[in-house]
Design a protein around this motif. Structure first.
Motif, PDB file in Angstrom:
ATOM      1  N   ARG A 262       0.836  -1.205   0.000  1.00  0.00           N
ATOM      2  CA  ARG A 262       0.000   0.000   0.000  1.00  0.00           C
ATOM      3  C   ARG A 262       0.868   1.251   0.000  1.00  0.00           C
ATOM      4  NH1 ARG A 262      -3.182  -3.226   3.267  1.00  0.00           N
ATOM      5  NH2 ARG A 262      -2.285  -2.410   5.187  1.00  0.00           N
ATOM      6  N   LYS A 263       1.952   1.221   0.766  1.00  0.00           N
ATOM      7  CA  LYS A 263       2.846   2.378   0.819  1.00  0.00           C
ATOM      8  C   LYS A 263       3.532   2.577  -0.529  1.00  0.00           C
ATOM      9  CE  LYS A 263       6.423   4.587   3.516  1.00  0.00           C
ATOM     10  NZ  LYS A 263       7.230   4.565   4.721  1.00  0.00           N
ATOM     11  N   VAL A 264       3.965   1.472  -1.156  1.00  0.00           N
ATOM     12  CA  VAL A 264       4.600   1.557  -2.475  1.00  0.00           C
ATOM     13  C   VAL A 264       3.612   2.137  -3.477  1.00  0.00           C
ATOM     14  CG1 VAL A 264       5.515   0.193  -4.400  1.00  0.00           C
ATOM     15  CG2 VAL A 264       6.301  -0.253  -2.078  1.00  0.00           C
ATOM     16  N   SER A 265       2.367   1.676  -3.445  1.00  0.00           N
ATOM     17  CA  SER A 265       1.339   2.217  -4.353  1.00  0.00           C
ATOM     18  C   SER A 265       1.127   3.698  -4.122  1.00  0.00           C
ATOM     19  CB  SER A 265       0.023   1.470  -4.170  1.00  0.00           C
ATOM     20  OG  SER A 265       0.148   0.149  -4.610  1.00  0.00           O
ATOM     21  N   SER A 266       1.106   4.107  -2.870  1.00  0.00           N
ATOM     22  CA  SER A 266       0.933   5.515  -2.539  1.00  0.00           C
ATOM     23  C   SER A 266       2.113   6.347  -3.041  1.00  0.00           C
ATOM     24  CB  SER A 266       0.792   5.669  -1.020  1.00  0.00           C
ATOM     25  OG  SER A 266       0.771   7.021  -0.664  1.00  0.00           O
ATOM     26  N   VAL A 267       3.317   5.835  -2.858  1.00  0.00           N
ATOM     27  CA  VAL A 267       4.514   6.546  -3.323  1.00  0.00           C
ATOM     28  C   VAL A 267       4.483   6.669  -4.846  1.00  0.00           C
ATOM     29  CG1 VAL A 267       7.037   6.388  -3.543  1.00  0.00           C
ATOM     30  CG2 VAL A 267       5.953   5.995  -1.328  1.00  0.00           C
ATOM     31  N   LYS A 268       4.103   5.591  -5.540  1.00  0.00           N
ATOM     32  CA  LYS A 268       4.033   5.639  -7.006  1.00  0.00           C
ATOM     33  C   LYS A 268       3.009   6.677  -7.464  1.00  0.00           C
ATOM     34  CE  LYS A 268       3.478   1.201  -7.848  1.00  0.00           C
ATOM     35  NZ  LYS A 268       3.429  -0.132  -8.485  1.00  0.00           N
ATOM     36  N   THR A 269       1.864   6.736  -6.807  1.00  0.00           N
ATOM     37  CA  THR A 269       0.838   7.720  -7.158  1.00  0.00           C
ATOM     38  C   THR A 269       1.359   9.139  -6.951  1.00  0.00           C
ATOM     39  OG1 THR A 269      -0.924   6.167  -6.598  1.00  0.00           O
ATOM     40  CG2 THR A 269      -1.505   8.504  -6.634  1.00  0.00           C
ATOM     41  N   THR A 270       2.023   9.350  -5.828  1.00  0.00           N
ATOM     42  CA  THR A 270       2.587  10.673  -5.533  1.00  0.00           C
ATOM     43  C   THR A 270       3.656  11.050  -6.541  1.00  0.00           C
ATOM     44  OG1 THR A 270       2.121  10.357  -3.182  1.00  0.00           O
ATOM     45  CG2 THR A 270       3.739  12.053  -3.753  1.00  0.00           C
ATOM     46  N   LEU A 271       4.526  10.095  -6.886  1.00  0.00           N
ATOM     47  CA  LEU A 271       5.583  10.374  -7.857  1.00  0.00           C
ATOM     48  C   LEU A 271       5.010  10.678  -9.234  1.00  0.00           C
ATOM     49  CD1 LEU A 271       8.318   7.767  -6.892  1.00  0.00           C
ATOM     50  CD2 LEU A 271       8.436  10.258  -6.638  1.00  0.00           C
ATOM     51  N   ARG A 272       3.975   9.954  -9.636  1.00  0.00           N
ATOM     52  CA  ARG A 272       3.345  10.227 -10.938  1.00  0.00           C
ATOM     53  C   ARG A 272       2.753  11.636 -10.966  1.00  0.00           C
ATOM     54  NH1 ARG A 272       1.335   4.660 -10.395  1.00  0.00           N
ATOM     55  NH2 ARG A 272       2.698   3.376 -11.687  1.00  0.00           N
ATOM     56  N   ALA A 273       2.101  12.033  -9.878  1.00  0.00           N
ATOM     57  CA  ALA A 273       1.528  13.379  -9.801  1.00  0.00           C
ATOM     58  C   ALA A 273       2.635  14.436  -9.833  1.00  0.00           C
ATOM     59  CB  ALA A 273       0.691  13.522  -8.531  1.00  0.00           C
ATOM     60  N   GLU A 274       3.717  14.175  -9.121  1.00  0.00           N
ATOM     61  CA  GLU A 274       4.827  15.124  -9.105  1.00  0.00           C
ATOM     62  C   GLU A 274       5.496  15.200 -10.467  1.00  0.00           C
ATOM     63  OE1 GLU A 274       6.881  18.164  -7.586  1.00  0.00           O
ATOM     64  OE2 GLU A 274       5.217  17.108  -6.625  1.00  0.00           O
TER      65      GLU A 274
END
Length: 149
Positions: free
Chosen positions: A56-68
């Motif tokens: 879940r944390k990895v998915s959250s980080v990936k989502t944040t990185l894509r937005a950034e």
């Protein structure tokens, strides 16, 4: 910076080989907060089986990185419609070549980090390739057997 320079930098960032030889940045600044990205990736990849809470944390980080990544791409393209970013002053500033190149490097670093995070569950590509090859051969043999019968 003129439009042709902007297009050249955008082409570099979007090319398929942009991340070849690039390394994951040690840190990335997201909404004014510096994140230890490289350390997170190294620690996460060291885990043999990814538990649900880490996944879940990895998915959250990936989502944040894509937005950034998209925020930085919008800035590089000269778009200023992003109301979510806290640094609206930076978006309104004219883009000089040095800033554009820095943005491009950051985007490539984020892409490299996303690639690394995408492969966390697949550390051994050789085994996957061998398995996929065997599966393919088995399907063809089944097809040939079905045709002969």
């Amino acid at each position: 910076m003129d439009e042709s320079e902007r297009e050249a930098i955008l082409d570099q960032v979007t090319s398929q080989s942009a991340t070849v030889g690039a390394s994951v940045p040690d840190t990335v600044t997201i909404d004014g907060t510096e994140v230890d990205l490289s350390e997170f990736i190294v620690e996460t990849r060291a885990i043999e089986t990814v538990p649900a809470e880490i996944d879940r944390k990895v998915s959250s980080v990936k989502t944040t990185l894509r937005a950034e990544r998209e925020r930085r791409m919008a800035r590089l393209r000269g778009e200023n419609g992003d109301t979510e970013t806290t640094d609206t002053d930076a978006i309104d500033l004219p883009l000089d070549r040095e800033t554009a190149e820095t943005l491009a490097d950051e985007i490539v670093g984020i892409d490299r980090a996303l690639n690394a995070l995408e492969t966390i569950r697949h550390p051994d590509f050789a085994d996957e390739h061998d398995s996929a090859t065997l599966d393919g051969h088995e399907r063809w043999l089944s097809f040939v057997d079905a045709v002969r019968d």
